[in-house]
Design an enzyme around this catalytic site. Sequence first.
Site, PDB file in Angstrom:
ATOM      1  N   TRP A 196      44.190  63.273  46.152  1.00  0.00           N
ATOM      2  CA  TRP A 196      43.609  63.624  47.460  1.00  0.00           C
ATOM      3  C   TRP A 196      44.211  64.925  47.998  1.00  0.00           C
ATOM      4  O   TRP A 196      45.420  65.106  47.903  1.00  0.00           O
ATOM      5  CB  TRP A 196      43.831  62.487  48.468  1.00  0.00           C
ATOM      6  CG  TRP A 196      43.241  62.778  49.819  1.00  0.00           C
ATOM      7  CD1 TRP A 196      41.956  63.146  50.096  1.00  0.00           C
ATOM      8  CD2 TRP A 196      43.932  62.729  51.077  1.00  0.00           C
ATOM      9  NE1 TRP A 196      41.798  63.316  51.454  1.00  0.00           N
ATOM     10  CE2 TRP A 196      42.978  63.071  52.072  1.00  0.00           C
ATOM     11  CE3 TRP A 196      45.240  62.421  51.459  1.00  0.00           C
ATOM     12  CZ2 TRP A 196      43.311  63.116  53.437  1.00  0.00           C
ATOM     13  CZ3 TRP A 196      45.565  62.468  52.811  1.00  0.00           C
ATOM     14  CH2 TRP A 196      44.610  62.808  53.785  1.00  0.00           C
ATOM     15  N   TYR A 200      36.866  62.890  47.140  1.00  0.00           N
ATOM     16  CA  TYR A 200      37.928  63.888  47.049  1.00  0.00           C
ATOM     17  C   TYR A 200      37.365  65.218  46.524  1.00  0.00           C
ATOM     18  O   TYR A 200      36.816  65.279  45.418  1.00  0.00           O
ATOM     19  CB  TYR A 200      39.070  63.414  46.140  1.00  0.00           C
ATOM     20  CG  TYR A 200      39.836  62.205  46.663  1.00  0.00           C
ATOM     21  CD1 TYR A 200      39.645  61.718  47.956  1.00  0.00           C
ATOM     22  CD2 TYR A 200      40.754  61.538  45.858  1.00  0.00           C
ATOM     23  CE1 TYR A 200      40.342  60.609  48.423  1.00  0.00           C
ATOM     24  CE2 TYR A 200      41.460  60.424  46.326  1.00  0.00           C
ATOM     25  CZ  TYR A 200      41.241  59.973  47.615  1.00  0.00           C
ATOM     26  OH  TYR A 200      41.927  58.870  48.064  1.00  0.00           O
ATOM     27  N   SER A 230      39.729  49.226  50.290  1.00  0.00           N
ATOM     28  CA  SER A 230      40.692  50.155  50.875  1.00  0.00           C
ATOM     29  C   SER A 230      40.493  50.165  52.383  1.00  0.00           C
ATOM     30  O   SER A 230      39.387  50.433  52.858  1.00  0.00           O
ATOM     31  CB  SER A 230      40.513  51.563  50.302  1.00  0.00           C
ATOM     32  OG  SER A 230      41.447  52.441  50.881  1.00  0.00           O
ATOM     33  N   GLN A 233      43.883  49.009  48.961  1.00  0.00           N
ATOM     34  CA  GLN A 233      44.601  50.285  49.042  1.00  0.00           C
ATOM     35  C   GLN A 233      44.779  50.669  50.510  1.00  0.00           C
ATOM     36  O   GLN A 233      43.942  51.349  51.088  1.00  0.00           O
ATOM     37  CB  GLN A 233      43.865  51.387  48.265  1.00  0.00           C
ATOM     38  CG  GLN A 233      44.669  52.657  48.208  1.00  0.00           C
ATOM     39  CD  GLN A 233      44.184  53.675  47.195  1.00  0.00           C
ATOM     40  OE1 GLN A 233      44.040  54.838  47.502  1.00  0.00           O
ATOM     41  NE2 GLN A 233      43.929  53.273  45.971  1.00  0.00           N
ATOM     42  N   ARG A 290      50.267  71.042  53.457  1.00  0.00           N
ATOM     43  CA  ARG A 290      49.012  70.363  53.821  1.00  0.00           C
ATOM     44  C   ARG A 290      48.638  70.605  55.285  1.00  0.00           C
ATOM     45  O   ARG A 290      47.478  70.877  55.591  1.00  0.00           O
ATOM     46  CB  ARG A 290      49.149  68.861  53.549  1.00  0.00           C
ATOM     47  CG  ARG A 290      47.869  68.088  53.800  1.00  0.00           C
ATOM     48  CD  ARG A 290      48.002  66.623  53.434  1.00  0.00           C
ATOM     49  NE  ARG A 290      48.163  66.407  51.998  1.00  0.00           N
ATOM     50  CZ  ARG A 290      48.286  65.212  51.434  1.00  0.00           C
ATOM     51  NH1 ARG A 290      48.220  64.126  52.187  1.00  0.00           N
ATOM     52  NH2 ARG A 290      48.440  65.093  50.133  1.00  0.00           N
ATOM     53  N   GLY A 323      51.628  61.853  45.923  1.00  0.00           N
ATOM     54  CA  GLY A 323      50.845  63.084  45.926  1.00  0.00           C
ATOM     55  C   GLY A 323      51.830  64.218  45.737  1.00  0.00           C
ATOM     56  O   GLY A 323      52.967  64.126  46.210  1.00  0.00           O
ATOM     57  N   THR A 347      51.979  68.795  45.045  1.00  0.00           N
ATOM     58  CA  THR A 347      51.296  70.046  44.716  1.00  0.00           C
ATOM     59  C   THR A 347      52.134  70.887  43.763  1.00  0.00           C
ATOM     60  O   THR A 347      51.703  71.945  43.327  1.00  0.00           O
ATOM     61  CB  THR A 347      51.002  70.881  45.981  1.00  0.00           C
ATOM     62  OG1 THR A 347      52.236  71.087  46.690  1.00  0.00           O
ATOM     63  CG2 THR A 347      50.011  70.192  46.893  1.00  0.00           C
TER      64      THR A 347
HETATM   65  N1  LIG Z   1      42.460  54.993  50.067  1.00  0.00           N
HETATM   66  C1  LIG Z   1      42.590  55.952  50.946  1.00  0.00           C
HETATM   67  O1  LIG Z   1      41.926  55.965  51.979  1.00  0.00           O
HETATM   68  C2  LIG Z   1      43.563  57.063  50.667  1.00  0.00           C
HETATM   69  C3  LIG Z   1      43.879  57.985  51.692  1.00  0.00           C
HETATM   70  C4  LIG Z   1      44.794  58.981  51.394  1.00  0.00           C
HETATM   71  C5  LIG Z   1      45.383  59.055  50.142  1.00  0.00           C
HETATM   72  N2  LIG Z   1      45.030  58.158  49.160  1.00  0.00           N
HETATM   73  C6  LIG Z   1      45.627  58.218  47.803  1.00  0.00           C
HETATM   74  O2  LIG Z   1      47.043  58.236  47.884  1.00  0.00           O
HETATM   75  C7  LIG Z   1      47.539  59.397  47.234  1.00  0.00           C
HETATM   76  C8  LIG Z   1      48.815  59.848  47.879  1.00  0.00           C
HETATM   77  O3  LIG Z   1      48.569  60.166  49.239  1.00  0.00           O
HETATM   78  P1  LIG Z   1      49.212  61.456  49.875  1.00  0.00           P
HETATM   79  O4  LIG Z   1      48.920  62.639  49.028  1.00  0.00           O
HETATM   80  O5  LIG Z   1      48.846  61.499  51.304  1.00  0.00           O
HETATM   81  O6  LIG Z   1      50.790  61.085  49.679  1.00  0.00           O
HETATM   82  P2  LIG Z   1      52.065  61.567  50.467  1.00  0.00           P
HETATM   83  O7  LIG Z   1      53.213  61.303  49.560  1.00  0.00           O
HETATM   84  O8  LIG Z   1      52.132  60.959  51.825  1.00  0.00           O
HETATM   85  O9  LIG Z   1      51.863  63.146  50.671  1.00  0.00           O
HETATM   86  C9  LIG Z   1      51.846  63.979  49.533  1.00  0.00           C
HETATM   87  C10 LIG Z   1      51.963  65.441  49.951  1.00  0.00           C
HETATM   88  O10 LIG Z   1      53.218  65.682  50.616  1.00  0.00           O
HETATM   89  C11 LIG Z   1      53.800  66.886  50.121  1.00  0.00           C
HETATM   90  N3  LIG Z   1      54.980  66.481  49.341  1.00  0.00           N
HETATM   91  C12 LIG Z   1      55.051  65.498  48.396  1.00  0.00           C
HETATM   92  N4  LIG Z   1      56.287  65.380  47.903  1.00  0.00           N
HETATM   93  C13 LIG Z   1      57.033  66.290  48.553  1.00  0.00           C
HETATM   94  C14 LIG Z   1      58.400  66.631  48.480  1.00  0.00           C
HETATM   95  N5  LIG Z   1      59.219  66.001  47.634  1.00  0.00           N
HETATM   96  N6  LIG Z   1      58.858  67.614  49.279  1.00  0.00           N
HETATM   97  C15 LIG Z   1      58.034  68.249  50.148  1.00  0.00           C
HETATM   98  N7  LIG Z   1      56.716  67.976  50.252  1.00  0.00           N
HETATM   99  C16 LIG Z   1      56.220  66.991  49.464  1.00  0.00           C
HETATM  100  C17 LIG Z   1      52.729  67.539  49.254  1.00  0.00           C
HETATM  101  O11 LIG Z   1      51.834  68.300  50.065  1.00  0.00           O
HETATM  102  P3  LIG Z   1      51.979  69.871  50.361  1.00  0.00           P
HETATM  103  O12 LIG Z   1      52.773  70.508  49.262  1.00  0.00           O
HETATM  104  O13 LIG Z   1      50.580  70.366  50.441  1.00  0.00           O
HETATM  105  O14 LIG Z   1      52.641  69.960  51.709  1.00  0.00           O
HETATM  106  C18 LIG Z   1      51.963  66.337  48.737  1.00  0.00           C
HETATM  107  O15 LIG Z   1      50.659  66.638  48.291  1.00  0.00           O
HETATM  108  C19 LIG Z   1      46.369  60.391  47.300  1.00  0.00           C
HETATM  109  O16 LIG Z   1      46.447  61.386  46.321  1.00  0.00           O
HETATM  110  C20 LIG Z   1      45.207  59.482  47.067  1.00  0.00           C
HETATM  111  O17 LIG Z   1      45.080  59.205  45.688  1.00  0.00           O
HETATM  112  C21 LIG Z   1      44.146  57.167  49.436  1.00  0.00           C
END
Ligand SMILES: NC(=O)c1ccc[n+]([C@@H]2O[C@H](COP(=O)([O-])OP(=O)(O)OC[C@H]3O[C@@H](n4cnc5c(N)ncnc54)[C@H](OP(=O)(O)O)[C@@H]3O)[C@@H](O)[C@H]2O)c1
Length: 324
Positions: free
Chosen positions: A16, A49, A151, A177, A227, A283, A285
Amino acid sequence: MGKTGLQLSVLSFGSWVSFHKQIDDSVADELMGIAYDKGVNFFDNAEVYALGESENMMGRVIKKKNWDRTSYTISSKAFFGWRGKENKPNQTGLSRKHLTEACHEALQRLQTEYIDLFFCHRPDKNTPIVETVWTMHNLIQQGKILYWGTSEWSGVEIMEAHRAAQQYGLIGPAMEQPQYNLLERNKLENEYLSIFKTVGMGTTIWSPLASGLLSGKYNNGIPEDSRFGLTGFDWLKDRLMKEELLEKVKGLAALAAELEVSLPSLSIAWCIKNPNVTTAILGATRKEQLLENLTALDTVAKLDAATLQKIEDIVQTKPVLPEY
Ligand SMILES: NC(=O)c1ccc[n+]([C@@H]2O[C@H](COP(=O)([O-])OP(=O)(O)OC[C@H]3O[C@@H](n4cnc5c(N)ncnc54)[C@H](OP(=O)(O)O)[C@@H]3O)[C@@H](O)[C@H]2O)c1
């Protein structure tokens, strides 16, 4: 996963926001490769997505990887459609028509013969739940999906799906989810509790870092390449960039330093410590983020009762359950 025989890695990887919008095929290839080599066996996706482009990208990467198809699982989710503002009636929702068509389209984009986990991305107030249950059961019977789930459904909606499944002898939902992290806890720690005990349910939780807020990266403003800095994500930034939440994150950062772990690692470890969490979807990047987040597996060992209490004192987000 829940009451099924499926084994999901405790940490998984999702696409995502990142796939197509922030990263290209080569970075996706690198990140999925690292995840897979470290034991991740679940890759999460959805029709909506990047309006289908995220599935296209994951499909291309997986094809190139040529991994044994039996060694990993892949998901899709249907509900929002992939045409954005161009969506016509029947191109969204959980009707038999949209779910079946969304499944066929996801199979094509992901270039796979079957989807391991297929989710109803949100509840659909316009479709009888029994129609959705029949459709998911039939997609399983046709070999197009292996497990189905929900979800962000309410506990009542999930139980209605089980009631319908039991009435007609169909396969009910196996997983949900929900969002789950140190700032968002009610569904996992309150609403779903009886479901875990009765029919059983796996959970593939999302946003373990609250979109990055719980990594501490926003403590001193919004980095340009993050993000919250993306065009079109003001709604997310406005929801999370609040002084009250940032204060909590700063408190957690101090605790992480005391424990000699990074804050992202601590925040994710806290999620997977909950026995009702099957897998936390990460998630990332860039490579450094993913490698840091995967250390959560080791950080779990540091979460003793005293540390967990310190976390509670900082965040103050534990749902209050009625005491009788
Ligand atoms: N079912 C649903 O409705 C739903 C909704 C949302 C997500 N999801 C799923 O859940 C997955 C994970 O969600 P999410 O991407 O929101 O997870 P998250 O872990 O809350 O956020 C991930 C984002 O945080 C930043 N990040 C991650 N690790 C980091 C670190 N160690 N240090 C600094 N920044 C860091 C990155 O973004 P930047 O580098 O851009 O700042 C990364 O893309 C999605 O990919 C998707 O598959 C599902």
